[in-house]
Scaffold this motif. Structure first.
Motif, PDB file in Angstrom:
ATOM      1  N   ALA A 158       0.831  -1.213   0.000  1.00 28.47           N
ATOM      2  CA  ALA A 158       0.000   0.000   0.000  1.00 28.47           C
ATOM      3  C   ALA A 158       0.863   1.260   0.000  1.00 28.47           C
ATOM      4  N   PRO A 159       1.766   1.396  -0.990  1.00 26.97           N
ATOM      5  CA  PRO A 159       2.674   2.539  -0.985  1.00 26.97           C
ATOM      6  C   PRO A 159       1.996   3.871  -1.321  1.00 26.97           C
ATOM      7  N   TYR A 160       0.794   3.844  -1.885  1.00 34.69           N
ATOM      8  CA  TYR A 160       0.137   5.074  -2.302  1.00 34.69           C
ATOM      9  C   TYR A 160      -0.821   5.597  -1.239  1.00 34.69           C
ATOM     10  N   SER A 161      -1.625   4.732  -0.677  1.00 35.24           N
ATOM     11  CA  SER A 161      -2.578   5.156   0.352  1.00 35.24           C
ATOM     12  C   SER A 161      -2.020   4.977   1.752  1.00 35.24           C
ATOM     13  N   GLY A 162      -1.122   4.021   1.935  1.00 32.94           N
ATOM     14  CA  GLY A 162      -0.631   3.695   3.267  1.00 32.94           C
ATOM     15  C   GLY A 162      -1.662   2.939   4.095  1.00 32.94           C
ATOM     16  N   PHE A 163      -2.768   2.551   3.493  1.00 37.12           N
ATOM     17  CA  PHE A 163      -3.874   1.898   4.181  1.00 37.12           C
ATOM     18  C   PHE A 163      -3.806   0.394   3.949  1.00 37.12           C
ATOM     19  N   LYS A 164      -3.191  -0.314   4.888  1.00 37.63           N
ATOM     20  CA  LYS A 164      -3.009  -1.757   4.765  1.00 37.63           C
ATOM     21  C   LYS A 164      -4.220  -2.497   5.320  1.00 37.63           C
ATOM     22  N   VAL A 165      -4.654  -3.505   4.575  1.00 36.13           N
ATOM     23  CA  VAL A 165      -5.788  -4.328   4.973  1.00 36.13           C
ATOM     24  C   VAL A 165      -5.378  -5.789   4.883  1.00 36.13           C
ATOM     25  N   GLY A 166      -5.806  -6.575   5.861  1.00 41.75           N
ATOM     26  CA  GLY A 166      -5.587  -8.016   5.845  1.00 41.75           C
ATOM     27  C   GLY A 166      -6.911  -8.731   5.961  1.00 41.75           C
ATOM     28  N   ALA A 167      -7.019  -9.890   5.339  1.00 40.34           N
ATOM     29  CA  ALA A 167      -8.244 -10.685   5.417  1.00 40.34           C
ATOM     30  C   ALA A 167      -7.875 -12.150   5.571  1.00 40.34           C
ATOM     31  N   ALA A 168      -8.730 -12.861   6.293  1.00 40.61           N
ATOM     32  CA  ALA A 168      -8.582 -14.308   6.430  1.00 40.61           C
ATOM     33  C   ALA A 168      -9.964 -14.928   6.329  1.00 40.61           C
ATOM     34  N   ILE A 169     -10.030 -16.050   5.634  1.00 45.69           N
ATOM     35  CA  ILE A 169     -11.286 -16.783   5.555  1.00 45.69           C
ATOM     36  C   ILE A 169     -11.039 -18.225   5.967  1.00 45.69           C
ATOM     37  N   ARG A 170     -12.020 -18.781   6.644  1.00 44.68           N
ATOM     38  CA  ARG A 170     -11.986 -20.196   6.997  1.00 44.68           C
ATOM     39  C   ARG A 170     -13.021 -20.887   6.126  1.00 44.68           C
ATOM     40  N   THR A 171     -12.642 -22.023   5.579  1.00 45.28           N
ATOM     41  CA  THR A 171     -13.557 -22.765   4.726  1.00 45.28           C
ATOM     42  C   THR A 171     -14.301 -23.814   5.548  1.00 45.28           C
ATOM     43  N   SER A 222     -14.023 -26.857   5.361  1.00 43.58           N
ATOM     44  CA  SER A 222     -13.103 -27.935   5.743  1.00 43.58           C
ATOM     45  C   SER A 222     -12.204 -27.544   6.913  1.00 43.58           C
ATOM     46  N   GLY A 223     -12.224 -26.252   7.275  1.00 42.39           N
ATOM     47  CA  GLY A 223     -11.376 -25.767   8.360  1.00 42.39           C
ATOM     48  C   GLY A 223     -10.092 -25.100   7.900  1.00 42.39           C
ATOM     49  N   ALA A 224      -9.819 -25.136   6.612  1.00 50.40           N
ATOM     50  CA  ALA A 224      -8.610 -24.499   6.077  1.00 50.40           C
ATOM     51  C   ALA A 224      -8.743 -22.984   6.166  1.00 50.40           C
ATOM     52  N   VAL A 225      -7.616 -22.314   6.348  1.00 52.16           N
ATOM     53  CA  VAL A 225      -7.590 -20.853   6.428  1.00 52.16           C
ATOM     54  C   VAL A 225      -6.778 -20.306   5.255  1.00 52.16           C
ATOM     55  N   PHE A 226      -7.349 -19.309   4.590  1.00 53.83           N
ATOM     56  CA  PHE A 226      -6.681 -18.634   3.476  1.00 53.83           C
ATOM     57  C   PHE A 226      -6.632 -17.152   3.772  1.00 53.83           C
ATOM     58  N   VAL A 227      -5.535 -16.508   3.371  1.00 57.42           N
ATOM     59  CA  VAL A 227      -5.355 -15.092   3.678  1.00 57.42           C
ATOM     60  C   VAL A 227      -5.134 -14.280   2.418  1.00 57.42           C
ATOM     61  N   GLY A 228      -5.346 -12.984   2.576  1.00 58.04           N
ATOM     62  CA  GLY A 228      -5.081 -12.043   1.498  1.00 58.04           C
ATOM     63  C   GLY A 228      -4.767 -10.688   2.087  1.00 58.04           C
ATOM     64  N   CYS A 229      -4.122  -9.851   1.309  1.00 57.94           N
ATOM     65  CA  CYS A 229      -3.849  -8.478   1.718  1.00 57.94           C
ATOM     66  C   CYS A 229      -4.080  -7.588   0.500  1.00 57.94           C
ATOM     67  N   ASN A 230      -4.323  -6.318   0.765  1.00 64.01           N
ATOM     68  CA  ASN A 230      -4.531  -5.432  -0.370  1.00 64.01           C
ATOM     69  C   ASN A 230      -3.204  -5.200  -1.098  1.00 64.01           C
ATOM     70  N   VAL A 231      -3.307  -5.108  -2.413  1.00 67.25           N
ATOM     71  CA  VAL A 231      -2.145  -4.893  -3.268  1.00 67.25           C
ATOM     72  C   VAL A 231      -2.489  -3.726  -4.176  1.00 67.25           C
ATOM     73  N   ALA A 284      -7.957  -7.130  -0.077  1.00 63.13           N
ATOM     74  CA  ALA A 284      -7.522  -8.243   0.758  1.00 63.13           C
ATOM     75  C   ALA A 284      -8.497  -9.416   0.686  1.00 63.13           C
ATOM     76  N   GLU A 285      -9.799  -9.117   0.742  1.00 60.88           N
ATOM     77  CA  GLU A 285     -10.797 -10.178   0.703  1.00 60.88           C
ATOM     78  C   GLU A 285     -10.740 -10.936  -0.617  1.00 60.88           C
ATOM     79  N   ALA A 286     -10.574 -10.209  -1.710  1.00 63.86           N
ATOM     80  CA  ALA A 286     -10.491 -10.843  -3.029  1.00 63.86           C
ATOM     81  C   ALA A 286      -9.263 -11.747  -3.111  1.00 63.86           C
ATOM     82  N   GLY A 287      -8.167 -11.317  -2.513  1.00 63.09           N
ATOM     83  CA  GLY A 287      -6.958 -12.133  -2.507  1.00 63.09           C
ATOM     84  C   GLY A 287      -7.140 -13.426  -1.734  1.00 63.09           C
ATOM     85  N   ALA A 288      -7.804 -13.342  -0.586  1.00 64.48           N
ATOM     86  CA  ALA A 288      -8.056 -14.542   0.224  1.00 64.48           C
ATOM     87  C   ALA A 288      -8.986 -15.499  -0.516  1.00 64.48           C
ATOM     88  N   ILE A 289     -10.004 -14.953  -1.156  1.00 65.28           N
ATOM     89  CA  ILE A 289     -10.942 -15.795  -1.905  1.00 65.28           C
ATOM     90  C   ILE A 289     -10.236 -16.451  -3.088  1.00 65.28           C
TER      91      ILE A 289
END
Length: 130
Positions: free
Chosen positions: A16-29, A31-40, A51-56
């Motif tokens: 997030a070099p332009y906004s400085g606004f970092k976001v993180g997301a995690a989803i549990r499926t 099956s119990g697996a966890v997937f993560v994403g961050c804004n790019v 971030a949510e789109a990355g995790a999905i």
């Protein structure tokens, strides 16, 4: 690993070099697996990724299709909800009663359901011609 911890760790990797606004997301499926994403971010706005789109995307790439819970965190005075596009993406893979927790790095959190985030969601049922 908890969704909170996973989302917090993913947020640290946000680009997030332009906004400085970092976001993180995690989803549990289901099956119990966890997937993560961050804004790019990308200098050519709005070509970045939420971030949510990355995790999905990570979830789908791993062959999973059912979200059982989601957690989104940002450094903000109030919990930040997913954008409209990410609400629709969540609704694609989650039932309406699936919890989505929106949190701040300062410790505030609010949990709502997918249906509360996106009432009247467009769904596959709208495309049924039979």
């Amino acid at each position: 690993m908890s969704l909170k911890t996973a989302a917090r760790q993913a947020r640290e990797n946000a680009h997030a070099p332009y906004s400085g606004f970092k976001v993180g997301a995690a989803i549990r499926t289901a099956s119990g697996a966890v997937f993560v994403g961050c804004n790019v971010e990308n200098v050519a706005y709005p070509e970045g990724t939420c971030a949510e789109a990355g995790a999905i995307a990570a979830m789908v790439a791993a062959g999973e299709r059912v979200i059982a819970g989601a957690y989104v965190i940002a450094d903000s005075p109030l919990p930040v909800p997913p954008c409209g596009g990410c609400r629709q993406k969540l609704a694609e893979f989650a039932r309406g009663d699936v919890p989505v927790t929106m949190a701040t790095t300062g410790g505030l959190a609010e949990t709502v359901t997918v249906a509360e985030l996106l009432p009247g969601a467009f769904s596959a049922a709208h495309m049924d011609n039979t």
